[in-house]
Design a protein around this motif. Structure first.
Motif, PDB file in Angstrom:
ATOM      1  N   SER B  57       0.803  -1.219   0.000  1.00 22.47           N
ATOM      2  CA  SER B  57       0.000   0.000   0.000  1.00 22.47           C
ATOM      3  C   SER B  57       0.841   1.276   0.000  1.00 22.47           C
ATOM      4  O   SER B  57       0.470   2.275  -0.604  1.00 22.47           O
ATOM      5  N   ASP B  58       1.975   1.224   0.654  1.00 20.88           N
ATOM      6  CA  ASP B  58       2.812   2.425   0.699  1.00 20.88           C
ATOM      7  C   ASP B  58       3.568   2.620  -0.605  1.00 20.88           C
ATOM      8  O   ASP B  58       4.029   1.666  -1.201  1.00 20.88           O
ATOM      9  N   ASN B  59       3.749   3.870  -0.995  1.00 20.76           N
ATOM     10  CA  ASN B  59       4.598   4.097  -2.171  1.00 20.76           C
ATOM     11  C   ASN B  59       6.058   4.168  -1.725  1.00 20.76           C
ATOM     12  O   ASN B  59       6.341   4.415  -0.555  1.00 20.76           O
ATOM     13  N   PRO B  60       6.982   3.969  -2.655  1.00 21.41           N
ATOM     14  CA  PRO B  60       8.410   3.936  -2.298  1.00 21.41           C
ATOM     15  C   PRO B  60       8.868   5.162  -1.502  1.00 21.41           C
ATOM     16  O   PRO B  60       9.618   5.020  -0.542  1.00 21.41           O
ATOM     17  N   ASP B  61       8.426   6.342  -1.887  1.00 20.11           N
ATOM     18  CA  ASP B  61       8.840   7.543  -1.156  1.00 20.11           C
ATOM     19  C   ASP B  61       8.513   7.424   0.324  1.00 20.11           C
ATOM     20  O   ASP B  61       9.314   7.796   1.190  1.00 20.11           O
ATOM     21  N   THR B  62       7.329   6.908   0.605  1.00 16.57           N
ATOM     22  CA  THR B  62       6.887   6.777   1.998  1.00 16.57           C
ATOM     23  C   THR B  62       7.683   5.705   2.724  1.00 16.57           C
ATOM     24  O   THR B  62       8.024   5.873   3.895  1.00 16.57           O
ATOM     25  N   ILE B  63       7.961   4.610   2.040  1.00 13.62           N
ATOM     26  CA  ILE B  63       8.740   3.545   2.679  1.00 13.62           C
ATOM     27  C   ILE B  63      10.104   4.082   3.083  1.00 13.62           C
ATOM     28  O   ILE B  63      10.576   3.846   4.198  1.00 13.62           O
ATOM     29  N   VAL B  64      10.733   4.818   2.183  1.00 13.40           N
ATOM     30  CA  VAL B  64      12.039   5.395   2.509  1.00 13.40           C
ATOM     31  C   VAL B  64      11.891   6.347   3.691  1.00 13.40           C
ATOM     32  O   VAL B  64      12.671   6.314   4.640  1.00 13.40           O
ATOM     33  N   TRP B  65      10.858   7.164   3.628  1.00 11.98           N
ATOM     34  CA  TRP B  65      10.636   8.127   4.708  1.00 11.98           C
ATOM     35  C   TRP B  65      10.483   7.430   6.055  1.00 11.98           C
ATOM     36  O   TRP B  65      11.055   7.850   7.063  1.00 11.98           O
ATOM     37  N   LYS B  66       9.694   6.349   6.065  1.00 14.70           N
ATOM     38  CA  LYS B  66       9.469   5.635   7.323  1.00 14.70           C
ATOM     39  C   LYS B  66      10.779   5.098   7.877  1.00 14.70           C
ATOM     40  O   LYS B  66      11.036   5.163   9.079  1.00 14.70           O
ATOM     41  N   MET B  67      11.608   4.565   7.010  1.00 13.00           N
ATOM     42  CA  MET B  67      12.899   4.042   7.490  1.00 13.00           C
ATOM     43  C   MET B  67      13.762   5.177   8.013  1.00 13.00           C
ATOM     44  O   MET B  67      14.394   5.051   9.064  1.00 13.00           O
ATOM     45  N   LEU B  68      13.796   6.277   7.284  1.00 12.56           N
ATOM     46  CA  LEU B  68      14.623   7.398   7.727  1.00 12.56           C
ATOM     47  C   LEU B  68      14.140   7.949   9.062  1.00 12.56           C
ATOM     48  O   LEU B  68      14.939   8.393   9.888  1.00 12.56           O
ATOM     49  N   SER B  69      12.841   7.883   9.283  1.00  8.25           N
ATOM     50  CA  SER B  69      12.309   8.484  10.509  1.00  8.25           C
ATOM     51  C   SER B  69      12.711   7.700  11.749  1.00  8.25           C
ATOM     52  O   SER B  69      12.639   8.212  12.858  1.00  8.25           O
ATOM     53  N   THR B  70      13.158   6.442  11.563  1.00  6.01           N
ATOM     54  CA  THR B  70      13.562   5.683  12.748  1.00  6.01           C
ATOM     55  C   THR B  70      15.034   5.883  13.083  1.00  6.01           C
ATOM     56  O   THR B  70      15.498   5.447  14.128  1.00  6.01           O
ATOM     57  N   ILE B  71      15.771   6.502  12.192  1.00  7.52           N
ATOM     58  CA  ILE B  71      17.210   6.634  12.412  1.00  7.52           C
ATOM     59  C   ILE B  71      17.530   7.994  13.013  1.00  7.52           C
ATOM     60  O   ILE B  71      17.026   9.023  12.575  1.00  7.52           O
ATOM     61  N   VAL B  72      18.397   7.948  14.015  1.00  9.41           N
ATOM     62  CA  VAL B  72      18.640   9.154  14.793  1.00  9.41           C
ATOM     63  C   VAL B  72      19.573  10.147  14.113  1.00  9.41           C
ATOM     64  O   VAL B  72      19.325  11.347  14.096  1.00  9.41           O
ATOM     65  N   CYS B  73      20.659   9.618  13.550  1.00  7.27           N
ATOM     66  CA  CYS B  73      21.706  10.538  13.106  1.00  7.27           C
ATOM     67  C   CYS B  73      22.322  10.059  11.794  1.00  7.27           C
ATOM     68  O   CYS B  73      23.488   9.706  11.744  1.00  7.27           O
ATOM     69  N   LEU B  74      21.524  10.048  10.755  1.00 11.12           N
ATOM     70  CA  LEU B  74      22.007   9.494   9.504  1.00 11.12           C
ATOM     71  C   LEU B  74      23.044  10.400   8.851  1.00 11.12           C
ATOM     72  O   LEU B  74      22.823  11.594   8.694  1.00 11.12           O
ATOM     73  N   GLU B  75      24.162   9.802   8.463  1.00 11.63           N
ATOM     74  CA  GLU B  75      25.220  10.605   7.839  1.00 11.63           C
ATOM     75  C   GLU B  75      25.299  10.412   6.333  1.00 11.63           C
ATOM     76  O   GLU B  75      25.781  11.283   5.619  1.00 11.63           O
ATOM     77  N   GLU B  76      24.883   9.215   5.893  1.00 13.28           N
ATOM     78  CA  GLU B  76      25.016   8.952   4.465  1.00 13.28           C
ATOM     79  C   GLU B  76      23.750   8.345   3.900  1.00 13.28           C
ATOM     80  O   GLU B  76      23.227   7.381   4.458  1.00 13.28           O
ATOM     81  N   LEU B  77      23.268   8.879   2.817  1.00 11.62           N
ATOM     82  CA  LEU B  77      22.079   8.333   2.160  1.00 11.62           C
ATOM     83  C   LEU B  77      22.371   8.141   0.677  1.00 11.62           C
ATOM     84  O   LEU B  77      22.798   9.070  -0.013  1.00 11.62           O
TER      85      LEU B  77
END
Lengths: 232, 421
Positions: B57-77
Motif C-alpha cells: 500500500s505504501d509508495n516507495p517515497d513513503t517507505i524510505v521516509w518511514k525508514m529514515l524516521s527511525t534513524i537518529v543521526c544518519l550521515e550517508e544516504l
C-alpha cells in the motif's frame, strides 16, 4: 616472539579450563584487559581469564601474535637482525626443555591432575619443541618481508581466513575479544557476523542462524511484516 | 550462536555495519532488541531494484521516509531507486542536519517535464545544508538550481548529465569550498570557467563535438583530467602534478598552461592536435617523469597530417627526468626521421629512463625506426623494460616481414629488456 621491544617478559594466562599459556608480554598486551593488569602491577603469577576456553584462547593468542609480527615487519629497521634474533628465540624456546618441564610441574602442583589435562600439557610442550614448523614459519615470514606492496593485503587475507569459522567458534571469538578488549579482533569478527547477516535471505533465516526468538506479539509481528513487505 | 547474550553495544555495533535498506528492514523484524539497535545506523543505501517487486500500500517515497524516521543521526544516504522531488524534500527535512553524504540517481536527463509547481529534485537538495559530498547520476541541469551555498561541500560528482553553461556555473558558485570535482559523460557544455580556490582534483569528460573551452583558475589544483575540450587555459599550475588532456571527437588547438614546474605525469591523447599545442605542452613539461603520448595526427585545419620531425637528442635533453615514456600515435614516427639522430654528441645519455612502451604502426622508414629503438637501448643507461607493440601491419608487403624480423633480432639481443606484444 618479538625481539625489538621490552625485556621479552613472558606472561602466564590461564584459560577457563585451567590451561596455562605462556605468552610474550608484547603479544598479550594487545588485550586492553591484560594491559591494565600489567600496568597495575598485578601480573605476578598467573592471570586467570575465567570466561575464555583454551581452544579460543589459543586462537586469540595466534591473532595477537600475527598482529605484533605485522607491525614489526613493517617497521623500517634492521630486519635482518630481527630475523636472526627471532630465529634464535624460536630455537631457544624449542630447546628449552628445562623450563617447560618446570612449568608443567608448577602447573601440576597447582591443579588436580586428571588424564585429559596431562595430555593437553604434553601437546602444548610438543608444540613448543617443534623445530621443523618453526623454521618454516621463519622462512615464510622472510618471504613475506620481501613482499612489501601486498603486506596489508596479505594481512587482510589472513584475517579473513581466520574468521572463516563455524558460528559457534565465531561467537566464542566475539565474546573473548570483547572480554579481553582486543579492538582489532573485535572489529574483524563483528564485520564477519555482519556479513553473515547480509547473506541471510529472510527474517526467518536470520533468526534461525543466530538462534533468536521473536519477542514481538503476533499483532506487532504482522504490522512490521506488512511494513517490510517490499523487501521480498 | 547465542546472540541474545551479547551486550547491547555489540549488537548495535554489528548492525551498524549493515547499510543496504533490505537488510536493515529485515533486521527491524527479527526481534525487539534488534529493532531498537537500528536507530544508530549511520548509512543507508537503497539499490536500484529495491521496489521493483513491491505491490504494497505504501509508495516507495513513503517507505524510505518511514525508514529514515527511525534513524537518529544518519550521515550517508544513497538512493538508486526511483523517487519524486516531493519525496526527496520530505526525506531531507528529516535528515538534513546530520547528513554529510548524499548520492542520488536522478534519472531525469530524458525527462523534459516542466516542473512548475513542485521544486525540482535538484532544487530540493539545497535543504541538506551540511553536505560534505554529493554525487548525482543522470542530471538535467538546464536551469540554474536554486541552491544556497553548501559551505561544507568538498566533493561534487556528476555522472551522466545534460547541462547548460549558465546553470552549471550557478551550481559551482554554490560550492565555493570544493576540493574534488568530477563531471563524467556530460553533454551540452560549450564554455566553462571554473574558479575554485581549494580545488585539488578535477576530472571533466564532455560529450559532443569535442570543441568545449575550459578556463580553470584554481591555485591548488594537483590533478586535472580533461576530455572533449579544444581550448584549455589553466593559469595557476604551481601544484599541478598530474595532467591528462584528451579529445576523442574534436581537435585540440589551444592550450595555455605556462610553466608546469611541478608536473610529474602528462598524458596527451586524441585524434588531432595542432602542432603549436603539442610543442608547447612538450616545452612546458620539462620536469615530467612519466609521459604518455597518443596523438594520432597533427594539423591546424581539417587535413590530418603526420608530426614534423622531432629531434631525438633535443627531446631527451629537454626532458631529463623522464622515467617512463609511452610512445603511441604519431610520436614514434616523428622521432624516427632522417635527421633525428644527427645531434648525438659523445656523453649524451638518457639518464632516468626506465620503461618505454613503443607502438609501431607501419614498416615505413624501417631503418630509421630500428635505429631509434637501438638508440633508446644504447643511451638509456637505466632502461629496464622496453615493450614494442606491433599494430596490425599489412603483411602483404615484404618489408613488413623484414621489419618484424629486425625487431625480433633486437629483442633477441636484449632479452632482459625488450618484450614484444
Amino acid at each position: 616472539m618479538s625481539s625489538s621491544n621490552n625485556s621479552g617478559k613472558v606472561l602466564k594466562l590461564k584459560s577457563k579450563d585451567n590451561q596455562i599459556f605462556e605468552v610474550e608480554e608484547s603479544v598479550a598486551i594487545q588485550s586492553e584487559l591484560i594491559k591494565n593488569v600489567v600496568e597495575a602491577g598485578c601480573d605476578i603469577g598467573v592471570i586467570p581469564l575465567l570466561t575464555v576456553h583454551s581452544k579460543t584462547l589459543r586462537n586469540v593468542i595466534e591473532w595477537c601474535q600475527k598482529h605484533v609480527d605485522y607491525v614489526e615487519e613493517n617497521d623500517s629497521g634492521s630486519n635482518e637482525e630481527e630475523i636472526k634474533n627471532w630465529e634464535s628465540e624460536i630455537c631457544e624456546e624449542g630447546n628449552n626443555n628445562g623450563s617447560d618441564d618446570e612449568e608443567t610441574k608448577n602447573w601440576e602442583s597447582e591443579e588436580n591432575n586428571n588424564g585429559s589435562d596431562e595430555e593437553e600439557a604434553k601437546n602444548w610442550e610438543s608444540e613448543g619443541n617443534n623445530d621443523g614448523s618453526n623454521k618454516e614459519e621463519v622462512e615464510n615470514w622472510e618471504w613475506e618481508e620481501n613482499n612489501d606492496g601486498s603486506d596489508e593485503e596479505e594481512l587482510e587475507n589472513w584475517e579473513s581466513k581466520f574468521v572463516d569459522v563455524d558460528k559457534d567458534s565465531l561467537y566464542a571469538l566475539l565474546l573473548a575479544a570483547d572480554y579481553l578488549s582486543i579492538d582489532s579482533l573485535l572489529e574483524r569478527v563483528i564485520k564477519q557476523v555482519a556479513d553473515v547477516i547480509k547473506q541471510c535471505r529472510s527474517v526467518e533465516e536470520v533468526r534461525q542462524t543466530f538462534g533468536i526468538k521473536s519477542d514481538f506479539t503476533p499483532e506487532e509481528e504482522e504490522e512490521i511484516r506488512e511494513e517490510i513487505s517490499w523487501i521480498d | 550462536m547465542r546472540m541474545d547474550s551479547l551486550p547491547d553495544a555489540i549488537v548495535q555495533y554489528i548492525l551498524s555495519h549493515l547499510n543496504n535498506a533490505r537488510d536493515v528492514a529485515a533486521c527491524n523484524c527479527v526481534s525487539k532488541r534488534w529493532k531498537e539497535s537500528l536507530p544508530y545506523l549511520r548509512s543507508l543505501y537503497f539499490p536500484r531494484n529495491s521496489f521493483d517487486s513491491h505491490s504494497g500500500s505504501d509508495n516507495p517515497d513513503t517507505i524510505v521516509w518511514k525508514m529514515l524516521s527511525t534513524i537518529v543521526c544518519l550521515e550517508e544516504l544513497v538512493v538508486y531507486s526511483p523517487f519524486t522531488s516531493a519525496g526527496l524534500a520530505l526525506w531531507l527535512l528529516l535528515v538534513h542536519s546530520s547528513l554529510k553524504h548524499l548520492e542520488l540517481r536522478m534519472d531525469n536527463i530524458t525527462e523534459y517535464q516542466a516542473c512548475l509547481d513542485s521544486p525540482s529534485k535538484l532544487d530540493c537538495i539545497s535543504a541538506a545544508k551540511n553536505l560534505e559530498s554529493l554525487k548525482l547520476w543522470g542530471v538535467l541541469m538546464v536551469n540554474p538550481p536554486k541552491w544556497d551555498v553548501f559551505k561544507n561541500l568538498r566533493s561534487l560528482e556528476i555522472v551522466g548529465a545534460r547541462l547548460e553553461d549558465p546553470a552549471f556555473s550557478a551550481a559551482l558558485r554554490a560550492c565555493p569550498n570544493l576540493t574534488n570535482l568530477v563531471l563524467l559523460g556530460c553533454e551540452g557544455v560549450r564554455s566553462v570557467s571554473i574558479e575554485l580556490p581549494y580545488l585539488e582534483h578535477c576530472k571533466l569528460d564532455f560529450y559532443g563535438l569535442g570543441n568545449c573551452s575550459l578556463s580553470l583558475t584554481c591555485p591548488k589544483i594537483e590533478h586535472l583530467e580533461v576530455q572533449g575540450c579544444s581550448w584549455i587555459r589553466v593559469r595557476e599550475t604551481t601544484c599541478l602534478r598530474n595532467l591528462s588532456i584528451a579529445n576523442n571527437a574534436g581537435r585540440v588547438y589551444m592550450v595555455d598552461f605556462g610553466k608546469l614546474s611541478a608536473l610529474e605525469f602528462l598524458s596527451m591523447r586524441g585524434v588531432q592536435w595542432c602542432w603549436d599545442a603539442i610543442s608547447k605542452m612538450l616545452e612546458w613539461s620539462s620536469e615530467v617523469k612519466h609521459l604518455y603520448m597518443k596523438v594520432e595526427f597533427t594539423g591546424d585545419l581539417e587535413t590530418l597530417l603526420p608530426f614534423p620531425e622531432v629531434d631525438f637528442v633535443e627531446f631527451f635533453n629537454s626532458h631529463p627526468k623522464l622515467q617512463k615514456f609511452d610512445i603511441h600515435g604519431a610520436m614514434f614516427a616523428a622521432l624516427c626521421q632522417k635527421n633525428s639522430l644527427k645531434n648525438v654528441e659523445p656523453g649524451f645519455v638518457i639518464p632516468c629512463l626506465e620503461e618505454v612502451v613503443v607502438q609501431v604502426r607501419s614498416p615505413l622508414n624501417a631503418e630509421q625506426k630500428m635505429s631509434t629503438l637501438e638508440s633508446l637501448l644504447k643511451y638509456g643507461k637505466n632502461l629496464k623494460t622496453m615493450v614494442i607493440r606491433i599494430l596490425q601491419m599489412k603483411s602483404s608487403h615484404s618489408s613488413t616481414d623484414d621489419f618484424f624480423d629486425e625487431i625480433c633480432r633486437l629483442r633477441f639481443m636484449n632479452r632482459k629488456i625488450v618484450r614484444i606484444e
